[in-house]
Write a protein that holds these residues in place. Structure first.
Motif, PDB file in Angstrom:
ATOM      1  N   VAL A 180       0.849  -1.192   0.000  1.00 37.17           N
ATOM      2  CA  VAL A 180       0.000   0.000   0.000  1.00 37.17           C
ATOM      3  C   VAL A 180       0.881   1.237   0.000  1.00 37.17           C
ATOM      4  N   LYS A 181       0.304   2.364  -0.372  1.00 36.95           N
ATOM      5  CA  LYS A 181       1.077   3.610  -0.416  1.00 36.95           C
ATOM      6  C   LYS A 181       1.497   4.038   0.991  1.00 36.95           C
ATOM      7  N   ASP A 182       0.545   3.999   1.942  1.00 33.86           N
ATOM      8  CA  ASP A 182       0.854   4.288   3.344  1.00 33.86           C
ATOM      9  C   ASP A 182      -0.169   3.564   4.215  1.00 33.86           C
ATOM     10  N   LEU A 183       0.051   3.567   5.511  1.00 37.10           N
ATOM     11  CA  LEU A 183      -0.807   2.824   6.432  1.00 37.10           C
ATOM     12  C   LEU A 183      -2.260   3.279   6.365  1.00 37.10           C
ATOM     13  N   SER A 184      -2.488   4.591   6.165  1.00 45.62           N
ATOM     14  CA  SER A 184      -3.855   5.109   6.153  1.00 45.62           C
ATOM     15  C   SER A 184      -4.645   4.583   4.967  1.00 45.62           C
ATOM     16  N   ARG A 185      -3.946   4.177   3.861  1.00 46.46           N
ATOM     17  CA  ARG A 185      -4.655   3.597   2.715  1.00 46.46           C
ATOM     18  C   ARG A 185      -5.245   2.236   3.099  1.00 46.46           C
ATOM     19  N   PHE A 186      -4.491   1.481   3.914  1.00 41.94           N
ATOM     20  CA  PHE A 186      -4.986   0.169   4.339  1.00 41.94           C
ATOM     21  C   PHE A 186      -6.143   0.326   5.310  1.00 41.94           C
TER      22      PHE A 186
ATOM     23  N   GLY B 170       1.947 -15.988   6.928  1.00 44.00           N
ATOM     24  CA  GLY B 170       3.186 -15.780   6.178  1.00 44.00           C
ATOM     25  C   GLY B 170       3.085 -14.683   5.144  1.00 44.00           C
ATOM     26  N   ILE B 171       2.344 -13.640   5.465  1.00 46.35           N
ATOM     27  CA  ILE B 171       2.119 -12.547   4.519  1.00 46.35           C
ATOM     28  C   ILE B 171       3.023 -11.363   4.851  1.00 46.35           C
ATOM     29  N   ARG B 172       3.681 -10.863   3.852  1.00 44.23           N
ATOM     30  CA  ARG B 172       4.540  -9.674   4.017  1.00 44.23           C
ATOM     31  C   ARG B 172       3.707  -8.419   3.739  1.00 44.23           C
ATOM     32  N   PHE B 173       3.803  -7.444   4.626  1.00 45.47           N
ATOM     33  CA  PHE B 173       3.021  -6.204   4.482  1.00 45.47           C
ATOM     34  C   PHE B 173       3.973  -5.024   4.338  1.00 45.47           C
ATOM     35  N   ILE B 174       3.721  -4.213   3.302  1.00 40.00           N
ATOM     36  CA  ILE B 174       4.585  -3.055   3.026  1.00 40.00           C
ATOM     37  C   ILE B 174       3.744  -1.798   2.865  1.00 40.00           C
ATOM     38  N   ALA B 175       4.074  -0.748   3.655  1.00 35.96           N
ATOM     39  CA  ALA B 175       3.478   0.584   3.484  1.00 35.96           C
ATOM     40  C   ALA B 175       4.626   1.499   3.066  1.00 35.96           C
TER      41      ALA B 175
ATOM     42  N   PRO C 210       2.468   1.561  15.675  1.00 37.32           N
ATOM     43  CA  PRO C 210       1.277   1.798  16.501  1.00 37.32           C
ATOM     44  C   PRO C 210       0.944   3.276  16.660  1.00 37.32           C
ATOM     45  N   ILE C 211       1.971   4.111  16.779  1.00 40.51           N
ATOM     46  CA  ILE C 211       1.738   5.552  16.933  1.00 40.51           C
ATOM     47  C   ILE C 211       1.176   6.132  15.642  1.00 40.51           C
ATOM     48  N   MET C 212       1.710   5.690  14.498  1.00 36.13           N
ATOM     49  CA  MET C 212       1.206   6.179  13.209  1.00 36.13           C
ATOM     50  C   MET C 212      -0.251   5.762  13.009  1.00 36.13           C
ATOM     51  N   ASN C 213      -0.592   4.533  13.431  1.00 41.80           N
ATOM     52  CA  ASN C 213      -1.976   4.062  13.307  1.00 41.80           C
ATOM     53  C   ASN C 213      -2.929   4.887  14.165  1.00 41.80           C
ATOM     54  N   VAL C 214      -2.464   5.223  15.401  1.00 44.10           N
ATOM     55  CA  VAL C 214      -3.288   6.061  16.276  1.00 44.10           C
ATOM     56  C   VAL C 214      -3.508   7.426  15.652  1.00 44.10           C
ATOM     57  N   PHE C 215      -2.467   8.003  15.050  1.00 42.91           N
ATOM     58  CA  PHE C 215      -2.600   9.311  14.408  1.00 42.91           C
ATOM     59  C   PHE C 215      -3.580   9.228  13.233  1.00 42.91           C
ATOM     60  N   ASN C 216      -3.511   8.144  12.439  1.00 40.77           N
ATOM     61  CA  ASN C 216      -4.418   7.985  11.301  1.00 40.77           C
ATOM     62  C   ASN C 216      -5.873   7.904  11.765  1.00 40.77           C
ATOM     63  N   GLU C 217      -6.098   7.201  12.893  1.00 39.84           N
ATOM     64  CA  GLU C 217      -7.459   7.106  13.411  1.00 39.84           C
ATOM     65  C   GLU C 217      -7.928   8.462  13.931  1.00 39.84           C
ATOM     66  N   TRP C 218      -7.023   9.198  14.593  1.00 37.98           N
ATOM     67  CA  TRP C 218      -7.387  10.532  15.072  1.00 37.98           C
ATOM     68  C   TRP C 218      -7.783  11.417  13.901  1.00 37.98           C
ATOM     69  N   HIS C 219      -7.040  11.333  12.805  1.00 41.83           N
ATOM     70  CA  HIS C 219      -7.359  12.130  11.620  1.00 41.83           C
ATOM     71  C   HIS C 219      -8.750  11.796  11.100  1.00 41.83           C
ATOM     72  N   ALA C 220      -9.093  10.488  11.081  1.00 41.43           N
ATOM     73  CA  ALA C 220     -10.418  10.068  10.621  1.00 41.43           C
ATOM     74  C   ALA C 220     -11.509  10.612  11.535  1.00 41.43           C
ATOM     75  N   ALA C 221     -11.254  10.549  12.856  1.00 40.51           N
ATOM     76  CA  ALA C 221     -12.246  11.047  13.818  1.00 40.51           C
ATOM     77  C   ALA C 221     -12.444  12.548  13.666  1.00 40.51           C
ATOM     78  N   ASN C 222     -11.360  13.274  13.496  1.00 43.83           N
ATOM     79  CA  ASN C 222     -11.427  14.725  13.368  1.00 43.83           C
ATOM     80  C   ASN C 222     -12.144  15.135  12.082  1.00 43.83           C
ATOM     81  N   THR C 223     -11.846  14.431  10.984  1.00 46.52           N
ATOM     82  CA  THR C 223     -12.501  14.710   9.700  1.00 46.52           C
ATOM     83  C   THR C 223     -13.995  14.446   9.790  1.00 46.52           C
ATOM     84  N   SER C 224     -14.354  13.299  10.420  1.00 51.62           N
ATOM     85  CA  SER C 224     -15.770  12.955  10.584  1.00 51.62           C
ATOM     86  C   SER C 224     -16.505  14.023  11.379  1.00 51.62           C
ATOM     87  N   LYS C 225     -15.875  14.509  12.440  1.00 53.06           N
ATOM     88  CA  LYS C 225     -16.490  15.539  13.286  1.00 53.06           C
ATOM     89  C   LYS C 225     -16.756  16.816  12.492  1.00 53.06           C
ATOM     90  N   LYS C 226     -15.788  17.217  11.668  1.00 51.13           N
ATOM     91  CA  LYS C 226     -15.941  18.441  10.871  1.00 51.13           C
ATOM     92  C   LYS C 226     -17.082  18.297   9.853  1.00 51.13           C
TER      93      LYS C 226
END
Length: 540
Positions: free
Chosen positions: A81-87, A106-111, A130-146
């Protein structure tokens, strides 16, 4: 050592919110980046998986599910994937896949842009994941709120934002997209309300419209306007669109929006909000039905009776309203043929089916019962006409306290369950974070998450039931003015009709025969509004 042959699946995702970012997040841009990376690093590309216009907060996406199925069945062994947020933007689910599911298969995952490669689990990028995933979720929550804030502001301003107007209207071309009546469909909408007001069930209404060859809303919109809906049901009417029409205040000329919401920005299951949370702007467009017709339908919806036809096609006005005072079962309509004249009567349904071992006879002539109820209605109407103001005042005082106590109790229970649901979400996050930090073993973490998730599921169902109950309680309240207005219409009515029963009666409880019970027979008439405490009238 033989080098592993990596067969890759390239995954692209674009949500409606991402489209605002322009070319940098476009599907074509993602495709260029992923194809080049696969080519430069010697990956064999099996297929491309594209979810266009779908939020990353849910994994209920058709192409990501196809990707995961291919990975689990061994068709591919690498996901790029291009980055974690795409997944995905749900940090718990992304973490579970990358940390548990993918290694197990046995799956290799690449962002690519986040430098995440599960083949090198000791890299700084994997530790920071894990920190990047938390930030991506925060971004989704903030966008949804707006987005929700903007939609609510537009609704309050009378701007119509749904994709298409409800059946019977078309979206206008003015700035606010004000609904305009579609005369052809509006005739059917009015017929639906009229049929329901006469006691016809939504199922029977749908059958009638299908028998007449009238196109369903989805088929009609597709044929006349080229609008393709999510479902077409073979162009046939069903209970769902009938109920949707009957409960939509738009047909009264009011713009009612924000009626539905999703559970959260991660759980997109839709539910109907409490009516107090709707954004309603009155008299914004031309109405299709009158307030009187709307009120009649509400009375039918609140009624305990659905009404059944006899084999001869007759539905008695009291069918479905009568209950046995001793076993609580419904009374059954029967008839006798006396020299070609049908005489109807009611008796306890359980007694008829199960015999006297279960319940005894509560036989009563339908004609006598009609006269009793009709006389009661006329008497109440007469007393209301004589002293309407006093009765209204007494009624309001008597019921206000009871209603307030019931609502407070239900709301208190709802708040407690909602707080527990929020606590469980936090506990799941803490358990996952503790596992990532190595504070608890993997098996304990999985066990806790499963336990919390099971309780969440149970609580969510209980909350939905409670919210529905509260909504129904609010919606079934009828003011003294409404009841008084309805009953005054029947001051001099010549006969009992089913429409009267729907408007006025909640149920009628029939006591046993004096020769069996040795007691005076009681017919307890329970009205939609508990006005008996004011009028103190009960037939004996």
């Amino acid at each position: 050592m033989k080098q592993k042959n990596y067969i890759a699946g390239l995954y692209f995702r674009l949500s409606q919110e991402d489209e605002r970012a322009g070319e940098s997040l476009s599907i074509e841009n993602q495709r260029r980046v992923l194809r080049k990376y696969a080519e430069d690093n010697g990956f064999e590309t099996h297929d491309e998986y594209i979810d266009d216009g779908i939020s990353g907060t849910t994994f209920d996406r058709p192409e990501v599910q196809r990707l995961l199925d291919d990975a689990k069945t061994g068709v591919i062994n690498t996901i790029i994937v291009k980055d974690l947020s795409r997944f995905g933007r749900n940090y718990i689910e992304v973490g579970q896949y990358v940390d548990y599911v993918f290694p197990a298969f046995g799956i290799r995952f690449i962002a690519i842009q986040d430098n995440v490669d599960s083949a090198n689990r000791d890299s700084n990028a994997m530790e920071m994941m894990p920190i990047m995933n938390v930030f991506n979720e925060w971004h989704a929550a903030n966008t949804s709120k707006k987005i929700r804030t903007v939609l609510k502001a537009n609704a309050k301003d009378g701007k119509y934002h749904p994709r298409k107007a409800p059946y019977g209207y078309v979206k206008g071309t003015d700035e606010k997209k004000t609904p305009i009546i579609d005369e052809e469909a509006a005739v059917i909408v009015k017929r639906i309300f009229e049929m329901r007001s006469r006691g016809m069930s939504p199922h029977k209404i749908a059958d009638r419209l299908n028998e007449e060859g009238i196109a369903s809303p989805s088929k009609y919109c597709m044929e006349k306007y080229g609008i393709v809906g999510k479902r077409n049901n073979f162009g046939l009417w069903s209970v769902c669109p009938i109920n949707s029409i009957l409960k939509n205040p738009t047909y009264l000329g009011h713009m009612a929006q924000q009626r539905y919401s999703s559970v959260s920005y991660k759980n997109h299951k839709r539910f109907m909000r409490d009516e107090s949370e709707w954004v309603v702007v009155k008299d914004t467009h031309e109405a299709i039905i009158s307030q009187e017709l709307w009120d009649k339908v509400r009375e039918v919806e609140k009624s305990v009776s659905q009404g059944r036809k006899t084999k001869r096609g007759h539905t008695h006005p009291l069918s479905g309203f009568l209950y046995c005072a001793d076993c609580g079962g419904k009374m059954k309509l029967n008839y006798l043929n006396r020299n070609g004249v049908l005489e109807y009567n009611f008796n306890c349904g359980n007694h008829i089916r199960l015999g006297k071992a279960y319940c005894f006879s509560h036989y009563i002539s339908a004609k006598i019962l009609e006269e009793i109820i009709l006389d009661d209605i006329r008497t109440m109407a007469q007393r209301i006409v004589i002293d309407e103001d006093a009765i209204r005042k007494d009624f309001i005082c008597h019921n206000a306290e009871l209603e307030e106590k019931a609502m407070k109790s239900a709301k208190k229970e709802l708040q407690a369950k909602t707080r527990r649901l929020e606590d469980l979400s936090r506990m799941i996050k803490v358990a996952y974070e503790d596992r990532v930090k190595g504070k608890i073993p993997e098996d304990i973490c999985i066990g806790l998450i499963q336990e919390y998730s099971a309780e969440q599921k149970t609580l969510t169902a209980e909350i939905e039931t409670l919210e529905t109950k509260l909504t129904e309680t609010e919606n079934t309240k009828q003011s003294a003015d409404d009841f008084i207005r309805n009953i005054k219409k029947y001051l001099n009515v010549p006969e009992l009709t089913r429409e009267m029963c729907y408007e006025l009666l909640d149920r009628v409880v029939v006591g046993g025969l004096p020769k069996i019970t040795g007691k005076e027979r009681v017919i307890d008439i329970v009205y939609k509004v508990d006005i008996s405490s004011v009028l103190s009238y009960k037939f004996r």
